[in-house]
Scaffold this motif. Structure first.
Motif, mmCIF file in Angstrom:
data_model
loop_
_atom_site.group_PDB
_atom_site.id
_atom_site.type_symbol
_atom_site.label_atom_id
_atom_site.label_comp_id
_atom_site.label_asym_id
_atom_site.label_seq_id
_atom_site.Cartn_x
_atom_site.Cartn_y
_atom_site.Cartn_z
ATOM 1 N N TRP A 142 0.761 -6.978 7.146
ATOM 2 C CA TRP A 142 -0.896 -7.157 6.615
ATOM 3 C C TRP A 142 -0.835 -8.565 6.416
ATOM 4 C CZ3 TRP A 142 -0.862 -8.880 1.531
ATOM 5 C CH2 TRP A 142 -1.635 -8.369 0.623
ATOM 6 N N ARG A 177 -1.666 1.539 -4.947
ATOM 7 C CA ARG A 177 -1.056 1.012 -4.308
ATOM 8 C C ARG A 177 0.263 1.133 -4.507
ATOM 9 N NH1 ARG A 177 -3.976 -4.729 -6.215
ATOM 10 N NH2 ARG A 177 -6.039 -3.874 -5.900
ATOM 11 N N SER A 236 -12.796 -4.115 -7.118
ATOM 12 C CA SER A 236 -11.287 -4.325 -7.548
ATOM 13 C C SER A 236 -11.070 -5.378 -7.694
ATOM 14 C CB SER A 236 -10.520 -3.361 -5.741
ATOM 15 O OG SER A 236 -9.636 -2.849 -7.239
ATOM 16 N N GLY A 265 -16.041 -0.646 5.804
ATOM 17 C CA GLY A 265 -17.231 -1.815 5.621
ATOM 18 C C GLY A 265 -18.894 -0.960 5.564
ATOM 19 N N ARG A 297 1.382 -1.266 0.020
ATOM 20 C CA ARG A 297 -0.127 -0.207 -0.136
ATOM 21 C C ARG A 297 0.678 1.268 0.190
ATOM 22 N NH1 ARG A 297 -5.195 -0.367 -1.361
ATOM 23 N NH2 ARG A 297 -6.176 -1.594 0.147
ATOM 24 N N ARG A 324 -5.024 -6.884 -3.206
ATOM 25 C CA ARG A 324 -5.529 -5.836 -1.933
ATOM 26 C C ARG A 324 -6.633 -6.078 -2.765
ATOM 27 N NH1 ARG A 324 -1.487 -4.159 1.591
ATOM 28 N NH2 ARG A 324 -3.518 -3.350 2.750
ATOM 29 N N ARG A 329 -4.199 -9.914 6.658
ATOM 30 C CA ARG A 329 -5.796 -10.345 5.557
ATOM 31 C C ARG A 329 -6.067 -11.788 5.903
ATOM 32 N NH1 ARG A 329 -7.868 -7.716 0.865
ATOM 33 N NH2 ARG A 329 -8.051 -9.515 -0.634
ATOM 34 N N ASN A 347 -9.595 5.195 -6.042
ATOM 35 C CA ASN A 347 -9.279 3.961 -5.974
ATOM 36 C C ASN A 347 -7.597 4.133 -4.579
ATOM 37 O OD1 ASN A 347 -9.876 1.024 -5.017
ATOM 38 N ND2 ASN A 347 -8.481 0.420 -6.842
ATOM 39 N N CYS A 382 -11.338 -6.066 -1.543
ATOM 40 C CA CYS A 382 -11.794 -5.602 -1.040
ATOM 41 C C CYS A 382 -11.529 -7.014 0.260
ATOM 42 C CB CYS A 382 -13.830 -5.148 -1.695
ATOM 43 S SG CYS A 382 -14.875 -5.131 -0.196
HETATM 44 C C1 HEM Z 1 -20.621 -2.432 -1.359
HETATM 45 C C2 HEM Z 1 -19.411 -2.096 -0.502
HETATM 46 C C3 HEM Z 1 -17.900 -2.418 -0.739
HETATM 47 C C4 HEM Z 1 -17.596 -1.755 -1.695
HETATM 48 C C5 HEM Z 1 -18.016 -1.417 -2.886
HETATM 49 C C6 HEM Z 1 -15.630 -1.950 -1.216
HETATM 50 C C7 HEM Z 1 -14.660 -1.211 -2.697
HETATM 51 C C8 HEM Z 1 -13.221 -1.675 -1.982
HETATM 52 C C9 HEM Z 1 -12.455 -1.777 -3.191
HETATM 53 C C10 HEM Z 1 -12.669 -0.659 -3.971
HETATM 54 C C11 HEM Z 1 -11.177 -1.678 -2.000
HETATM 55 C C12 HEM Z 1 -9.922 -1.325 -2.641
HETATM 56 C C13 HEM Z 1 -8.921 -2.560 -3.105
HETATM 57 C C14 HEM Z 1 -7.883 -2.375 -4.252
HETATM 58 O O1 HEM Z 1 -7.007 -1.909 -3.266
HETATM 59 O O2 HEM Z 1 -7.628 -2.158 -5.079
HETATM 60 C C15 HEM Z 1 -11.429 -2.290 -0.980
HETATM 61 C C16 HEM Z 1 -10.472 -2.112 0.406
HETATM 62 C C17 HEM Z 1 -11.066 -2.665 1.548
HETATM 63 N N1 HEM Z 1 -12.598 -3.056 1.820
HETATM 64 FE FE1 HEM Z 1 -13.698 -3.108 0.128
HETATM 65 N N2 HEM Z 1 -16.081 -2.496 -0.277
HETATM 66 C C18 HEM Z 1 -17.213 -2.632 0.366
HETATM 67 C C19 HEM Z 1 -17.421 -3.510 1.537
HETATM 68 C C20 HEM Z 1 -16.304 -3.440 2.578
HETATM 69 C C21 HEM Z 1 -17.148 -4.555 3.865
HETATM 70 C C22 HEM Z 1 -18.260 -4.673 4.033
HETATM 71 C C23 HEM Z 1 -15.991 -4.663 4.356
HETATM 72 C C24 HEM Z 1 -15.394 -4.819 6.061
HETATM 73 C C25 HEM Z 1 -16.675 -5.912 6.088
HETATM 74 C C26 HEM Z 1 -14.473 -3.971 3.773
HETATM 75 C C27 HEM Z 1 -13.590 -4.663 3.505
HETATM 76 C C28 HEM Z 1 -12.368 -3.643 2.840
HETATM 77 C C29 HEM Z 1 -10.756 -3.619 2.819
HETATM 78 C C30 HEM Z 1 -10.598 -3.906 4.958
HETATM 79 C C31 HEM Z 1 -9.692 -3.287 2.579
HETATM 80 C C32 HEM Z 1 -9.018 -2.897 2.210
HETATM 81 C C33 HEM Z 1 -8.239 -4.232 1.707
HETATM 82 C C34 HEM Z 1 -6.602 -4.814 2.010
HETATM 83 O O3 HEM Z 1 -5.607 -3.812 1.853
HETATM 84 O O4 HEM Z 1 -6.141 -5.557 1.724
HETATM 85 N N3 HEM Z 1 -14.789 -3.471 2.489
HETATM 86 N N4 HEM Z 1 -13.277 -1.814 -0.817
#
Ligand code: HEM
Length: 499
Positions: free
Chosen positions: A120, A375, A436, A305, A94, A440, A124, A372, A442
């Motif tokens: 991480w 990274r 995505s 979330g 990141r 990484r 994760r 977005n 979601c």
């Molecule tokens: C409609 C609902 C959601 C959308 C559209 C969404 C979309 C995304 C996107 C686009 C990313 C970025 C990925 C990247 O780096 O390219 C992301 C990362 C992340 N999302 Fe979601 N998300 C949603 C719901 C949630 C929920 C419900 C949770 C947790 C319970 C969550 C937890 C996370 C976490 C922790 C990351 C970071 C992952 C990492 O860095 O390893 N998201 N999400």
């Protein structure tokens, strides 16, 4: 003489800004000094238009500048797949653009959203694995979400009956926050606990308001400024808010700790599982499982979330009010496939293709994260003949794909049928990547998909949803926020089946 020197310095400065600093990166739009290309994004908020335009001008991979920082932007499916899936390890870290802020607000590089490396990976892997064991995609999770969905529908109905209309956004936010809290700490925000959620919201608003004050930067980057009372007050205020936010998580962790039984492996919720993992690894040198990390992980699950899911749901109701023909098709699907007033569950999903098409179109249209998360390259790279130095910020800009007119003709119109094939089944479109791509992507995708399906299927199955005033439909303009957000609106709900 002096003017010649000034002229030479200015010329050198422009040479550096316009050519020298850009020579090692893929070409892209000309950045303004200091601001980079940020002005284009802000003036055409939420930013889809310039991102799409730059793709047409410079190709699938281009560099835009956020202030003085180059961000290599990737905006087509083949390039995304090549870079983030085939060569995923090269982009796994990141980018952290403000490590001083992170240090102060989080107490270090902690959590899962902003971290990289061993911490991480371990966090994760554990989070995904534990959420799955609790039933992410399975029955236990479905039971909790269905239960919360029924609470939410009852609440919306009660308000609509009592006042003639309901304002859905605030109820949806509470319900989505309740699901996350149920998963992490095992309880929802019912009457007894609602004040905790309200206080958290207040703190979040205060934090946003405080961080808008540009003077706050001074005590953060120059600790000596805290000797001046005005700057000290600004800084202290933010720290107080942070401490109170963390206290919510710390108190819940303490309550779990006081009653946990380490002698068996059963866990009621994510907090139990995390505390048991901490205990198992307590003799490990440099364990990444400790309380400060857990508090930051909770904060990340909340902040990543709640808004994303609840704003998608809110846009979904606004679109139903604009498109009665879509609602009619959904009702026809439920009358044909379900045929009674029973609750709809995940087991029904494959028989309800139009519902899936509607939710896909909703996620595509609402496109809630125009920019977005970033990274970072882990080494010097050459991609399609262009160089990208090690440590460069890279954005898998999936929002551009969702609005690509070659894949989704007339992209700003709302049309679930684009996700239905000739045989009436759900069409898989590989460029549809709202969560995505790559390592990484979601972490909450499974949970979010389940929430969206159970909420919409049961909402539209139970009610006829109409606008408060047919001549004044909700605005579809996306307001300025972390994710695209609708302005508050009202709707009328009428039961389709007698109680
Ligand atoms: C409609 C609902 C959601 C959308 C559209 C969404 C979309 C995304 C996107 C686009 C990313 C970025 C990925 C990247 O780096 O390219 C992301 C990362 C992340 N999302 Fe979601 N998300 C949603 C719901 C949630 C929920 C419900 C949770 C947790 C319970 C969550 C937890 C996370 C976490 C922790 C990351 C970071 C992952 C990492 O860095 O390893 N998201 N999400």
């Amino acid at each position: 003489m002096i003017w010649m020197i000034v002229g030479a310095v200015v010329a050198l400065w422009f040479f550096h800004q316009l050519y020298w600093k850009r020579r090692d990166y893929p070409p892209g739009p000309l950045p303004l000094p200091l601001l980079g290309n940020a002005l284009s994004i802000v003036s055409e908020y939420p930013g889809y238009a310039p991102l799409v335009r730059w793709k047409e001008q410079f190709g699938a991979i281009y560099t835009m500048w956020m202030g003085g920082i180059p961000v290599v932007t990737v905006a087509d499916y083949d390039a995304l797949h090549e870079m983030f899936v085939q060569d995923g390890e090269d982009y796994v870290d990141r980018a952290n653009l403000s490590s001083t802020f992170t240090e102060i607000f989080r107490g270090g590089l902690l959590g899962v959203v902003e971290t990289s490396g061993r911490l991480w990976r371990e966090q994760r892997r554990f989070t995904l694995h534990t959420l799955r064991d609790f039933g992410l995609g399975k029955d236990a999770m479905q039971e909790r979400i269905l239960d919360e969905t029924v609470h939410l529908l009852d609440l919306l109905e009660k308000e609509s009956v009592e006042t003639g209309t309901t304002s859905p956004i605030k109820h949806i936010e509470k319900s989505v926050a309740s699901v996350i809290n149920l998963v992490i700490f095992g309880y929802r925000f019912d009457e007894e606990h609602e004040h905790e959620l309200l206080r958290n919201r207040e703190l979040q608003d205060q934090l946003i308001a405080s961080s808008k004050n540009p003077m706050l930067v001074l005590p953060i980057v120059l600790p000596q400024a805290k000797m001046i009372p005005y700057f000290n007050r600004l800084y202290d205020n933010v720290i107080k808010i942070r401490d109170e936010q963390f206290a919510f998580f710390e108190n819940n962790i303490e309550k779990h700790r006081s009653r946990i039984d380490y002698s068996n492996d059963d866990c009621d919720d994510f907090c139990d599982a995390y505390l048991k993992e901490m205990e198992r690894r307590k003799d490990e040198k440099d364990s990444t499982f400790h309380e400060k990390q857990f508090v930051n992980l909770c904060l990340d699950l909340w902040s990543a979330g709640v808004e994303t899911t609840s704003m998608t749901m809110s846009w979904g109701i606004a679109q139903l009010l604009h498109h009665p023909e879509v609602q009619k098709k959904l009702h026809e699907e439920y009358d044909r496939v379900i045929g009674s007033d029973r609750l709809i569950s995940m087991q029904d999903k494959n028989s309800l293709p139009y519902t899936t098409a509607y939710i896909n179109e909703l996620q595509r249209w609402s496109n809630i994260q125009p920019l977005n998360l970033l990274r970072k390259t882990t080494k010097d790279l050459t991609v399609r003949g262009m160089t990208i130095p090690s440590g460069t910020a890279v954005a898998p800009q999936v929002s551009v794909l969702l609005y690509d007119s070659e894949i989704f003709p007339d992209p700003l119109s709302f049309n679930p049928d684009r996700f239905i094939d000739e045989s009436g089944k759900v069409k898989t479109i590989k460029q549809f990547l709202p969560f995505s791509i790559g390592k990484r992507a979601c972490l909450g995708e499974g949970l979010a998909r389940m929430e969206l399906f159970l909420f919409f299927a049961n909402l539209v199955h139970r009610f006829n949803i109409t606008p408060k005033d047919p001549d004044s439909l909700p605005s579809l303009l996306k307001t300025l926020a972390n994710v695209t957000k609708p302005a508050p609106f009202e709707a009328k709900l009428e039961r389709r089946f007698a109680k």
